[in-house]
Design an enzyme around this catalytic site. Structure first.
Site, mmCIF file in Angstrom:
data_model
loop_
_atom_site.group_PDB
_atom_site.id
_atom_site.type_symbol
_atom_site.label_atom_id
_atom_site.label_comp_id
_atom_site.label_asym_id
_atom_site.label_seq_id
_atom_site.Cartn_x
_atom_site.Cartn_y
_atom_site.Cartn_z
ATOM 1 N N THR A 199 0.834 -1.206 0.000
ATOM 2 C CA THR A 199 0.000 0.000 0.000
ATOM 3 C C THR A 199 0.863 1.247 0.000
ATOM 4 O OG1 THR A 199 -1.739 -1.165 1.180
ATOM 5 C CG2 THR A 199 -1.847 1.227 1.190
ATOM 6 N N LYS A 257 -7.924 -1.674 -5.824
ATOM 7 C CA LYS A 257 -7.563 -2.864 -5.029
ATOM 8 C C LYS A 257 -8.821 -3.705 -4.979
ATOM 9 C CE LYS A 257 -5.860 -4.595 -0.660
ATOM 10 N NZ LYS A 257 -4.546 -4.850 -0.099
ATOM 11 N N GLU A 317 -3.318 -2.410 -6.565
ATOM 12 C CA GLU A 317 -2.636 -3.114 -5.465
ATOM 13 C C GLU A 317 -3.231 -4.505 -5.352
ATOM 14 O OE1 GLU A 317 -2.835 -1.457 -1.428
ATOM 15 O OE2 GLU A 317 -2.040 -3.353 -0.638
ATOM 16 N N GLY A 318 -2.363 -5.492 -5.159
ATOM 17 C CA GLY A 318 -2.836 -6.850 -4.925
ATOM 18 C C GLY A 318 -3.291 -7.029 -3.488
ATOM 19 N N GLY A 366 -2.093 -9.419 -0.206
ATOM 20 C CA GLY A 366 -1.069 -10.387 0.194
ATOM 21 C C GLY A 366 -0.064 -10.588 -0.929
ATOM 22 N N HIS A 393 12.141 4.759 5.365
ATOM 23 C CA HIS A 393 11.052 4.805 6.347
ATOM 24 C C HIS A 393 10.481 6.211 6.392
ATOM 25 C CE1 HIS A 393 9.199 5.215 10.337
ATOM 26 N NE2 HIS A 393 8.767 4.003 10.055
HETATM 27 N N1 ATP Z 1 8.816 3.002 3.908
HETATM 28 C C1 ATP Z 1 7.969 2.865 4.943
HETATM 29 N N2 ATP Z 1 7.770 3.884 5.806
HETATM 30 C C2 ATP Z 1 6.915 3.766 6.848
HETATM 31 N N3 ATP Z 1 6.192 2.654 7.106
HETATM 32 C C3 ATP Z 1 6.359 1.606 6.285
HETATM 33 C C4 ATP Z 1 7.253 1.652 5.164
HETATM 34 N N4 ATP Z 1 7.200 0.459 4.512
HETATM 35 C C5 ATP Z 1 6.310 -0.292 5.188
HETATM 36 N N5 ATP Z 1 5.801 0.395 6.245
HETATM 37 C C6 ATP Z 1 4.791 -0.043 7.223
HETATM 38 O O1 ATP Z 1 4.657 -1.431 7.189
HETATM 39 C C7 ATP Z 1 3.298 -1.783 7.379
HETATM 40 C C8 ATP Z 1 2.816 -2.609 6.218
HETATM 41 O O2 ATP Z 1 2.815 -1.791 5.058
HETATM 42 P P1 ATP Z 1 1.611 -1.850 4.024
HETATM 43 O O3 ATP Z 1 0.313 -1.646 4.719
HETATM 44 O O4 ATP Z 1 1.941 -0.941 2.904
HETATM 45 O O5 ATP Z 1 1.740 -3.400 3.601
HETATM 46 P P2 ATP Z 1 0.863 -4.208 2.554
HETATM 47 O O6 ATP Z 1 1.789 -5.118 1.844
HETATM 48 O O7 ATP Z 1 0.068 -3.269 1.751
HETATM 49 O O8 ATP Z 1 -0.089 -5.042 3.524
HETATM 50 P P3 ATP Z 1 -1.485 -5.783 3.134
HETATM 51 O O9 ATP Z 1 -1.080 -7.172 2.720
HETATM 52 O O10 ATP Z 1 -2.222 -5.755 4.445
HETATM 53 O O11 ATP Z 1 -2.149 -5.007 2.052
HETATM 54 C C9 ATP Z 1 2.492 -0.510 7.499
HETATM 55 O O12 ATP Z 1 2.254 -0.211 8.836
HETATM 56 C C10 ATP Z 1 3.408 0.505 6.839
HETATM 57 O O13 ATP Z 1 3.160 1.799 7.291
HETATM 58 MG MG MG Z 2 -1.977 -3.106 1.569
#
Ligand code: ATP
Ligand code: MG
Length: 232
Positions: free
Chosen positions: A23, A44, A119-120, A122, A209
């Site tokens: 995301t 999504k 966005e996919g 997982g 981050h």
């Molecule tokens: N570069 C970054 N800066 C700040 N937080 C990050 C960063 N990369 C990942 N995170 C944190 O890691 C966690 C997971 O990120 P994200 O929600 O984008 O994952 P996802 O792959 O989309 O998950 P889902 O499978 O639930 O869709 C979140 O809390 C996100 O804020």
């Molecule tokens: Mg996500």
């Protein structure tokens, strides 16, 4: 299997696992393109886990909508409360996801924009139904893939497996993004980036981050990426 709903331009953001950073990477791509004056829509197919909010973090479709200017319901047509695979969340709700309807919803979002960022859910082989995976959805959309991956131990195999799985289905992989990338990468993290790039021939990029996740901070981070190449 539904027929293709190919959209003109865009990318499909997957990851090596759930909770890796799809995301945040997809939102940064959207925010970066929008800041460059591109009309961008996000999609999504389904969001699960609304019963288990991630602290103050918005749900995926809410953050993506903030970065494109869409309404959240225009990003994602179906949501479920439990944090489980979409096929199971749907079964527990006494229903089944409808792949042609998910594709039609994405195509409608794409129609209102120049670029679609999908966005996919997982990783690539997560079932949306028992016979339709996230990878099938990416193939049906006909979009090139961007893979979000972790920087640390374990990421080499997870990332190469994801790229291999995408290619096995005929998908083109444009980029890997390691997130969150530390300010001072360890020797292992630096080697992971190089080994992934060598191992699959895909350019590896990073996302630092972000202490605050807003369209502005995301767009600023995405300014380092060749977004036009990813969505061409
Ligand atoms: N570069 C970054 N800066 C700040 N937080 C990050 C960063 N990369 C990942 N995170 C944190 O890691 C966690 C997971 O990120 P994200 O929600 O984008 O994952 P996802 O792959 O989309 O998950 P889902 O499978 O639930 O869709 C979140 O809390 C996100 O804020
Ligand atoms: Mg996500």
């Amino acid at each position: 299997m539904p027929g293709p709903a190919r959209v003109a331009r865009g990318c499909f953001v997957t990851a090596t696992d759930t909770g890796v950073g799809k995301t945040i990477v997809a939102a940064a791509i959207c925010a970066g393109l929008r800041a460059a004056g591109v009309r961008v829509a996000a999609s999504k197919p389904v969001v699960t886990g609304l019963d288990e909010p991630d602290g103050d973090s918005p749900a995926d479709h809410v953050l993506l909508a903030r970065c494109t200017g869409q309404a959240p319901a225009d990003v994602t047509p179906v949501t479920f409360g439990p944090a489980v695979s979409p096929h199971l969340a749907a079964a527990w709700a006494g229903t089944e996801l409808d792949p042609p309807a998910l594709l039609a919803h994405a195509a409608l979002a794409a129609d209102a924009a120049d670029v679609l960022v999908a966005e996919g859910v997982g990783g690539l082989l997560v079932p949306l139904t028992t016979s339709y995976s996230v990878r099938d959805h990416a193939v049906a959309l006909g979009l090139p893939v961007v893979v979000a991956a972790r920087p640390g131990l374990g990421t080499i195999s997870h990332t190469l497996l994801t790229v291999q799985s995408a290619r096995a289905a005929g998908l083109e992989v444009r980029a890997v993004v390691l997130t969150p990338w530390p300010p001072t990468p360890s020797p292992m993290e630096a080697d992971n980036a190089a080994t992934i790039a060598d191992g699959c021939g895909v350019p590896v990029w990073t996302l630092p981050h972000l202490a605050a996740i807003t369209p502005q901070t995301l767009a600023a981070a995405a300014a380092a990426w060749p977004l036009q190449d990813w969505v061409a």
